[in-house]
Design a protein around this motif. Structure first.
Motif, PDB file in Angstrom:
ATOM      1  N   HIS A   1      -2.186  -0.820 -10.037  1.00 15.17           N
ATOM      2  CA  HIS A   1      -1.993   0.744  -9.101  1.00 15.17           C
ATOM      3  C   HIS A   1      -3.994   0.575  -8.573  1.00 15.17           C
ATOM      4  O   HIS A   1      -4.696   0.522  -9.768  1.00 15.17           O
ATOM      5  N   GLU A   2      -4.186   0.088  -7.610  1.00 11.37           N
ATOM      6  CA  GLU A   2      -5.721   0.899  -7.568  1.00 11.37           C
ATOM      7  C   GLU A   2      -5.990   1.961  -6.461  1.00 11.37           C
ATOM      8  O   GLU A   2      -5.963   1.548  -4.980  1.00 11.37           O
ATOM      9  N   TYR A   3      -6.121   3.050  -6.721  1.00  5.88           N
ATOM     10  CA  TYR A   3      -6.446   4.323  -6.204  1.00  5.88           C
ATOM     11  C   TYR A   3      -7.429   4.061  -4.878  1.00  5.88           C
ATOM     12  O   TYR A   3      -8.341   3.897  -6.050  1.00  5.88           O
TER      13      TYR A   3
ATOM     14  N   HIS B   1       0.318  -1.210   0.100  1.00  2.78           N
ATOM     15  CA  HIS B   1       0.242  -0.152  -0.396  1.00  2.78           C
ATOM     16  C   HIS B   1       0.849   1.544   0.001  1.00  2.78           C
ATOM     17  O   HIS B   1       1.452   1.583   1.019  1.00  2.78           O
ATOM     18  N   ASN B   2       0.583   2.340  -0.777  1.00  7.78           N
ATOM     19  CA  ASN B   2       1.207   3.201  -0.892  1.00  7.78           C
ATOM     20  C   ASN B   2       0.170   4.144  -0.407  1.00  7.78           C
ATOM     21  O   ASN B   2      -0.602   5.255  -0.623  1.00  7.78           O
ATOM     22  N   GLU B   3       0.527   4.592   0.716  1.00  3.69           N
ATOM     23  CA  GLU B   3       0.294   5.322   1.688  1.00  3.69           C
ATOM     24  C   GLU B   3       0.377   7.296   1.107  1.00  3.69           C
ATOM     25  O   GLU B   3      -0.819   8.027   1.243  1.00  3.69           O
ATOM     26  N   LYS B   4       0.856   7.535   0.821  1.00  4.19           N
ATOM     27  CA  LYS B   4       1.194   9.206   0.017  1.00  4.19           C
ATOM     28  C   LYS B   4       0.104   9.156  -1.401  1.00  4.19           C
ATOM     29  O   LYS B   4      -0.081  10.176  -1.161  1.00  4.19           O
ATOM     30  N   GLU B   5       0.062   7.883  -1.670  1.00  2.00           N
ATOM     31  CA  GLU B   5      -1.357   7.675  -3.066  1.00  2.00           C
ATOM     32  C   GLU B   5      -2.159   8.138  -2.620  1.00  2.00           C
ATOM     33  O   GLU B   5      -2.938   7.629  -3.698  1.00  2.00           O
TER      34      GLU B   5
END
Length: 124
Positions: A110-112, A83-87
């Motif tokens: 990638h799932e925003y 998980h990319n916390e920033k994005e």
């Protein structure tokens, strides 16, 4: 029109980066979002290069483990990687298989998780 043109159009319109690799980790395709996202690393010039060259040793080991897992079963097709916390997005590796179920490559998905800010049906 050939069905492949429809699939290509879907991927090219996706706002998330899509990088497709074969089992030798050669980058075969990058959609426009991926070319932009990885522009500092070479963008479109990465096509034809080895994806592993863009990763550290630990990431290379994890990619290798994932490919081995994909090969164990035709049912092993997607794995959550981080998980990319920033994005505010989740990232997955996804198996690519031929019509017979044979593993032929992989891509990163990638799932925003952020809510859409685009107005509904904004035809302007």
């Amino acid at each position: 029109m050939e069905l492949c043109a429809y699939f290509k159009s879907i991927i090219e319109q996706d706002r998330s980066a899509v990088v497709i690799c074969n089992l030798e980790h050669t980058i075969l395709y990058m959609n426009p979002a991926a070319i932009l996202r990885y522009s500092k690393s070479g963008g479109a010039q990465l096509i034809g290069e080895n994806l592993l060259n863009c990763h550290n040793l630990k990431s290379r080991e994890i990619i290798s483990q994932t490919i081995s897992w994909f090969k164990k079963s035709k049912d092993n097709n997607i794995i959550y990687t981080f998980h990319n916390e920033k994005e505010n997005k989740d990232v997955y590796m996804v198996a690519l298989r031929d019509d017979n179920g044979k593993l032929i490559g992989y891509y990163e998905k990638h799932e925003y998780r952020s809510c859409e800010t685009m107005p509904l049906y904004d035809f302007k």
